[in-house]
Design a protein around this motif. Structure first.
Motif, mmCIF file in Angstrom:
data_model
loop_
_atom_site.group_PDB
_atom_site.id
_atom_site.type_symbol
_atom_site.label_atom_id
_atom_site.label_comp_id
_atom_site.label_asym_id
_atom_site.label_seq_id
_atom_site.Cartn_x
_atom_site.Cartn_y
_atom_site.Cartn_z
ATOM 1 N N GLU A 50 -70.566 -14.614 43.114
ATOM 2 C CA GLU A 50 -70.429 -15.935 42.506
ATOM 3 C C GLU A 50 -69.011 -16.190 41.988
ATOM 4 O O GLU A 50 -68.653 -17.331 41.702
ATOM 5 C CB GLU A 50 -71.436 -16.118 41.366
ATOM 6 C CG GLU A 50 -72.862 -16.324 41.852
ATOM 7 C CD GLU A 50 -73.571 -15.016 42.164
ATOM 8 O OE1 GLU A 50 -73.294 -13.998 41.493
ATOM 9 O OE2 GLU A 50 -74.386 -15.002 43.099
ATOM 10 N N ASN A 51 -68.215 -15.155 41.837
ATOM 11 C CA ASN A 51 -66.844 -15.293 41.351
ATOM 12 C C ASN A 51 -65.821 -15.429 42.479
ATOM 13 O O ASN A 51 -64.629 -15.489 42.215
ATOM 14 C CB ASN A 51 -66.466 -14.108 40.461
ATOM 15 C CG ASN A 51 -67.258 -14.087 39.186
ATOM 16 O OD1 ASN A 51 -67.664 -15.132 38.694
ATOM 17 N ND2 ASN A 51 -67.491 -12.911 38.649
ATOM 18 N N ILE A 52 -66.294 -15.446 43.709
ATOM 19 C CA ILE A 52 -65.414 -15.597 44.869
ATOM 20 C C ILE A 52 -65.680 -16.974 45.470
ATOM 21 O O ILE A 52 -66.814 -17.300 45.822
ATOM 22 C CB ILE A 52 -65.671 -14.494 45.912
ATOM 23 C CG1 ILE A 52 -65.416 -13.122 45.282
ATOM 24 C CG2 ILE A 52 -64.804 -14.705 47.145
ATOM 25 C CD1 ILE A 52 -65.821 -11.959 46.152
ATOM 26 N N ILE A 53 -64.644 -17.777 45.566
ATOM 27 C CA ILE A 53 -64.787 -19.142 46.082
ATOM 28 C C ILE A 53 -64.069 -19.250 47.420
ATOM 29 O O ILE A 53 -62.915 -18.853 47.548
ATOM 30 C CB ILE A 53 -64.192 -20.167 45.090
ATOM 31 C CG1 ILE A 53 -64.912 -20.075 43.759
ATOM 32 C CG2 ILE A 53 -64.284 -21.573 45.658
ATOM 33 C CD1 ILE A 53 -64.258 -20.870 42.663
ATOM 34 N N PHE A 54 -64.766 -19.768 48.412
ATOM 35 C CA PHE A 54 -64.174 -20.003 49.728
ATOM 36 C C PHE A 54 -64.492 -21.434 50.129
ATOM 37 O O PHE A 54 -65.667 -21.799 50.235
ATOM 38 C CB PHE A 54 -64.739 -19.022 50.766
ATOM 39 C CG PHE A 54 -64.085 -19.143 52.106
ATOM 40 C CD1 PHE A 54 -62.942 -18.431 52.397
ATOM 41 C CD2 PHE A 54 -64.607 -19.980 53.078
ATOM 42 C CE1 PHE A 54 -62.334 -18.546 53.634
ATOM 43 C CE2 PHE A 54 -64.000 -20.105 54.322
ATOM 44 C CZ PHE A 54 -62.862 -19.387 54.584
ATOM 45 N N ILE A 55 -63.481 -22.241 50.304
ATOM 46 C CA ILE A 55 -63.661 -23.650 50.670
ATOM 47 C C ILE A 55 -62.988 -23.892 52.016
ATOM 48 O O ILE A 55 -61.800 -23.639 52.160
ATOM 49 C CB ILE A 55 -63.068 -24.589 49.611
ATOM 50 C CG1 ILE A 55 -63.706 -24.334 48.260
ATOM 51 C CG2 ILE A 55 -63.246 -26.046 50.031
ATOM 52 C CD1 ILE A 55 -63.047 -25.065 47.109
ATOM 53 N N ASN A 56 -63.753 -24.371 52.979
ATOM 54 C CA ASN A 56 -63.212 -24.705 54.286
ATOM 55 C C ASN A 56 -62.932 -26.205 54.291
ATOM 56 O O ASN A 56 -63.849 -27.024 54.366
ATOM 57 C CB ASN A 56 -64.206 -24.325 55.384
ATOM 58 C CG ASN A 56 -63.672 -24.626 56.756
ATOM 59 O OD1 ASN A 56 -62.634 -25.251 56.933
ATOM 60 N ND2 ASN A 56 -64.399 -24.157 57.760
ATOM 61 N N PHE A 57 -61.687 -26.581 54.205
ATOM 62 C CA PHE A 57 -61.312 -27.989 54.139
ATOM 63 C C PHE A 57 -61.405 -28.708 55.490
ATOM 64 O O PHE A 57 -61.289 -29.910 55.558
ATOM 65 C CB PHE A 57 -59.909 -28.156 53.573
ATOM 66 C CG PHE A 57 -59.836 -27.837 52.103
ATOM 67 C CD1 PHE A 57 -60.369 -28.712 51.160
ATOM 68 C CD2 PHE A 57 -59.266 -26.664 51.661
ATOM 69 C CE1 PHE A 57 -60.315 -28.433 49.817
ATOM 70 C CE2 PHE A 57 -59.199 -26.374 50.306
ATOM 71 C CZ PHE A 57 -59.731 -27.250 49.384
ATOM 72 N N GLU A 58 -61.631 -27.967 56.555
ATOM 73 C CA GLU A 58 -61.781 -28.595 57.867
ATOM 74 C C GLU A 58 -63.244 -28.864 58.211
ATOM 75 O O GLU A 58 -63.526 -29.574 59.150
ATOM 76 C CB GLU A 58 -61.141 -27.724 58.939
ATOM 77 C CG GLU A 58 -59.625 -27.684 58.808
ATOM 78 C CD GLU A 58 -58.961 -27.031 60.016
ATOM 79 O OE1 GLU A 58 -59.668 -26.585 60.929
ATOM 80 O OE2 GLU A 58 -57.728 -26.973 60.014
ATOM 81 N N SER A 59 -64.154 -28.300 57.432
ATOM 82 C CA SER A 59 -65.571 -28.502 57.686
ATOM 83 C C SER A 59 -66.028 -29.828 57.095
ATOM 84 O O SER A 59 -65.603 -30.221 56.016
ATOM 85 C CB SER A 59 -66.388 -27.361 57.066
ATOM 86 O OG SER A 59 -67.757 -27.619 57.223
ATOM 87 N N LEU A 60 -66.907 -30.507 57.786
ATOM 88 C CA LEU A 60 -67.453 -31.759 57.296
ATOM 89 C C LEU A 60 -68.698 -31.525 56.440
ATOM 90 O O LEU A 60 -69.215 -32.450 55.829
ATOM 91 C CB LEU A 60 -67.790 -32.678 58.464
ATOM 92 C CG LEU A 60 -66.590 -33.081 59.338
ATOM 93 C CD1 LEU A 60 -67.060 -33.915 60.524
ATOM 94 C CD2 LEU A 60 -65.547 -33.834 58.534
ATOM 95 N N ILE A 61 -69.178 -30.293 56.402
ATOM 96 C CA ILE A 61 -70.360 -29.950 55.615
ATOM 97 C C ILE A 61 -69.934 -29.732 54.165
ATOM 98 O O ILE A 61 -69.002 -29.003 53.885
ATOM 99 C CB ILE A 61 -71.043 -28.681 56.164
ATOM 100 C CG1 ILE A 61 -71.471 -28.906 57.612
ATOM 101 C CG2 ILE A 61 -72.219 -28.276 55.291
ATOM 102 C CD1 ILE A 61 -71.956 -27.652 58.288
ATOM 103 N N ILE A 62 -70.652 -30.371 53.249
ATOM 104 C CA ILE A 62 -70.326 -30.236 51.821
ATOM 105 C C ILE A 62 -71.223 -29.211 51.181
ATOM 106 O O ILE A 62 -72.353 -29.095 51.414
ATOM 107 C CB ILE A 62 -70.453 -31.588 51.098
ATOM 108 C CG1 ILE A 62 -69.437 -32.554 51.684
ATOM 109 C CG2 ILE A 62 -70.256 -31.434 49.611
ATOM 110 C CD1 ILE A 62 -69.520 -33.956 51.130
#
Length: 62
Positions: A50-62
């Motif tokens: 839960e302390n690791i954040i990975f955000i894919n800014f190219e994905s359209l899925i929220i």
């Protein structure tokens, strides 16, 4: 997934240091894979998922 030990070795030097880490490179050169390998290592070393954040800014899925 290929484990890029040379890159991981360089990144490990900065884990737990109070500096911003930036991984740059050409498009599709494996930056996201390096980040996934690092996050996997962090989990194996006892960091809560839960302390690791990975955000894919190219994905359209929220």
């Amino acid at each position: 997934m290929i484990k890029r030990e040379q890159y991981l070795k360089e990144i490990r030097k900065f884990v737990d240091k109070p500096v911003i880490k930036v991984i740059t490179g050409m498009r599709r050169s494996g930056k996201s894979m390096i980040l996934k390998l690092i996050s996997k290592e962090l989990e194996e070393n006892g960091i809560n998922k839960e302390n690791i954040i990975f955000i894919n800014f190219e994905s359209l899925i929220i």
